[in-house]
Write a protein that holds these residues in place. Structure first.
Motif, short mmCIF file in Angstrom:
data_model
loop_
_atom_site.label_atom_id
_atom_site.label_comp_id
_atom_site.label_asym_id
_atom_site.label_seq_id
_atom_site.Cartn_x
_atom_site.Cartn_y
_atom_site.Cartn_z
N GLU A 37 0.99 -1.66 -0.42
CA GLU A 37 -0.01 0.39 -0.38
C GLU A 37 0.95 1.27 -0.02
OE1 GLU A 37 -2.71 -0.04 3.03
OE2 GLU A 37 -3.53 -2.07 2.44
N ARG A 38 1.74 1.12 1.29
CA ARG A 38 2.57 2.13 1.26
C ARG A 38 3.92 2.08 -0.61
NH1 ARG A 38 1.64 4.90 5.05
NH2 ARG A 38 2.17 4.16 7.01
N ASN A 39 3.98 1.51 -1.09
CA ASN A 39 4.16 1.48 -2.70
C ASN A 39 3.51 2.29 -3.11
OD1 ASN A 39 6.98 1.22 -1.89
ND2 ASN A 39 6.24 -1.01 -1.71
N ALA A 40 2.24 1.95 -3.52
CA ALA A 40 1.21 2.63 -4.04
C ALA A 40 1.63 3.65 -4.13
CB ALA A 40 -0.06 1.40 -4.49
N ASP A 41 1.28 4.26 -2.53
CA ASP A 41 1.04 5.60 -2.56
C ASP A 41 2.06 6.54 -3.27
OD1 ASP A 41 -1.25 5.27 -0.81
OD2 ASP A 41 -0.04 5.25 1.13
N MET A 42 3.44 6.28 -3.03
CA MET A 42 4.83 6.92 -3.36
C MET A 42 4.36 6.80 -4.86
SD MET A 42 6.36 7.37 -0.42
CE MET A 42 5.08 7.46 0.13
N LYS A 43 4.17 5.97 -5.25
CA LYS A 43 3.96 5.48 -6.99
C LYS A 43 3.32 6.87 -6.93
CE LYS A 43 4.78 1.41 -8.49
NZ LYS A 43 4.60 0.16 -9.43
N ARG A 44 1.58 6.95 -6.52
CA ARG A 44 1.15 8.26 -6.94
C ARG A 44 1.36 9.68 -6.83
NH1 ARG A 44 -1.73 11.16 -3.95
NH2 ARG A 44 -1.63 9.74 -2.12
N LEU A 45 2.32 9.59 -5.39
CA LEU A 45 3.20 10.95 -5.15
C LEU A 45 3.81 11.42 -5.96
CD1 LEU A 45 2.69 10.28 -1.81
CD2 LEU A 45 1.44 12.16 -2.23
N GLU A 46 4.18 10.30 -6.53
CA GLU A 46 6.07 10.41 -7.58
C GLU A 46 4.71 10.97 -8.66
OE1 GLU A 46 8.22 7.02 -7.45
OE2 GLU A 46 8.59 7.06 -5.54
N ALA A 47 4.38 10.31 -9.40
CA ALA A 47 3.60 10.77 -10.55
C ALA A 47 3.07 12.04 -10.24
CB ALA A 47 2.39 9.87 -10.95
N GLU A 48 2.39 12.19 -9.45
CA GLU A 48 1.65 13.34 -9.80
C GLU A 48 2.89 14.85 -8.66
OE1 GLU A 48 -2.02 15.44 -6.11
OE2 GLU A 48 -1.52 13.41 -6.20
N GLY A 106 6.38 15.04 -8.88
CA GLY A 106 7.89 15.03 -9.46
C GLY A 106 7.90 16.43 -10.34
N GLY A 107 8.71 16.81 -9.13
CA GLY A 107 8.52 18.18 -9.41
C GLY A 107 8.90 19.65 -9.37
N LYS A 108 7.67 19.04 -8.49
CA LYS A 108 6.70 20.45 -7.69
C LYS A 108 7.86 20.75 -6.97
CE LYS A 108 2.90 19.60 -9.88
NZ LYS A 108 1.04 19.30 -9.33
N PRO A 109 7.52 21.84 -5.76
CA PRO A 109 8.25 22.43 -4.73
C PRO A 109 8.32 21.65 -3.43
CG PRO A 109 6.65 24.05 -5.50
CD PRO A 109 6.77 23.11 -6.42
N VAL A 110 9.23 21.29 -2.46
CA VAL A 110 9.18 20.42 -1.57
C VAL A 110 7.60 21.03 -1.11
CG1 VAL A 110 9.98 19.54 0.55
CG2 VAL A 110 11.44 20.01 -1.68
N ILE A 120 10.82 12.78 -3.96
CA ILE A 120 9.64 12.93 -5.22
C ILE A 120 10.01 13.98 -5.48
CG2 ILE A 120 7.21 13.29 -5.15
CD1 ILE A 120 6.98 11.84 -2.35
N ARG A 121 10.32 15.42 -5.07
CA ARG A 121 10.57 16.61 -6.14
C ARG A 121 11.79 15.85 -7.00
NH1 ARG A 121 14.29 20.71 -3.39
NH2 ARG A 121 15.71 19.03 -3.90
N ASP A 122 12.90 15.32 -6.75
CA ASP A 122 13.52 14.68 -7.58
C ASP A 122 13.63 13.86 -8.93
OD1 ASP A 122 15.15 17.44 -6.59
OD2 ASP A 122 16.12 15.70 -4.91
N GLY A 123 12.83 13.41 -8.57
CA GLY A 123 11.99 11.66 -9.40
C GLY A 123 12.99 10.74 -8.91
N VAL A 124 13.44 10.83 -7.41
CA VAL A 124 14.04 9.49 -7.37
C VAL A 124 12.39 8.21 -6.39
CG1 VAL A 124 15.30 8.51 -5.14
CG2 VAL A 124 15.95 10.35 -6.45
#
Length: 93
Positions: free
Chosen positions: A31-42, A44-48, A78-82
């Motif tokens: 579940e946590r990994n699914a959350d991280m994937k969603r957050l990374e997609a949404e 990524g590149g935005k301010p901390v 997440i911002r840096d695309g990691v």
């Protein structure tokens, strides 16, 4: 009157409980990994500071929490695309 004997196997109980805990931790990690994937997609590149509230909500939804330092570290990643992935460990009893 009949008597009954009861023998308690502490190691067997530990193994049974450990299996249940391991399964729950595996589910939470997925579940946590699914959350991280969603957050990374949404996010990524935005301010901390934009990422932090969404990240905090993702961890709080099932009772988790992050320190401010952890929150910042994850938001920067997440911002840096990691990619952030959680791997469950095995319970030791």
């Amino acid at each position: 009157m009949s008597s009954m004997k009861f023998r308690f196997d502490k190691k067997a109980l530990g193994r049974a409980v450990g299996k249940q805990i391991d399964a729950a931790v595996k589910d939470i990690s997925a579940e946590r990994n699914a959350d991280m994937k969603r957050l990374e997609a949404e996010f990524g590149g935005k301010p901390v500071e934009v990422i932090k509230p969404a990240l905090r909500r993702a961890f709080q939804k099932d009772g988790g929490s992050l320190t401010e330092a952890e929150l910042t570290k994850y938001a920067e990643a997440i911002r840096d695309g990691v990619q952030i992935r959680f791997r469950p460990g095995q319970t030791r009893w």
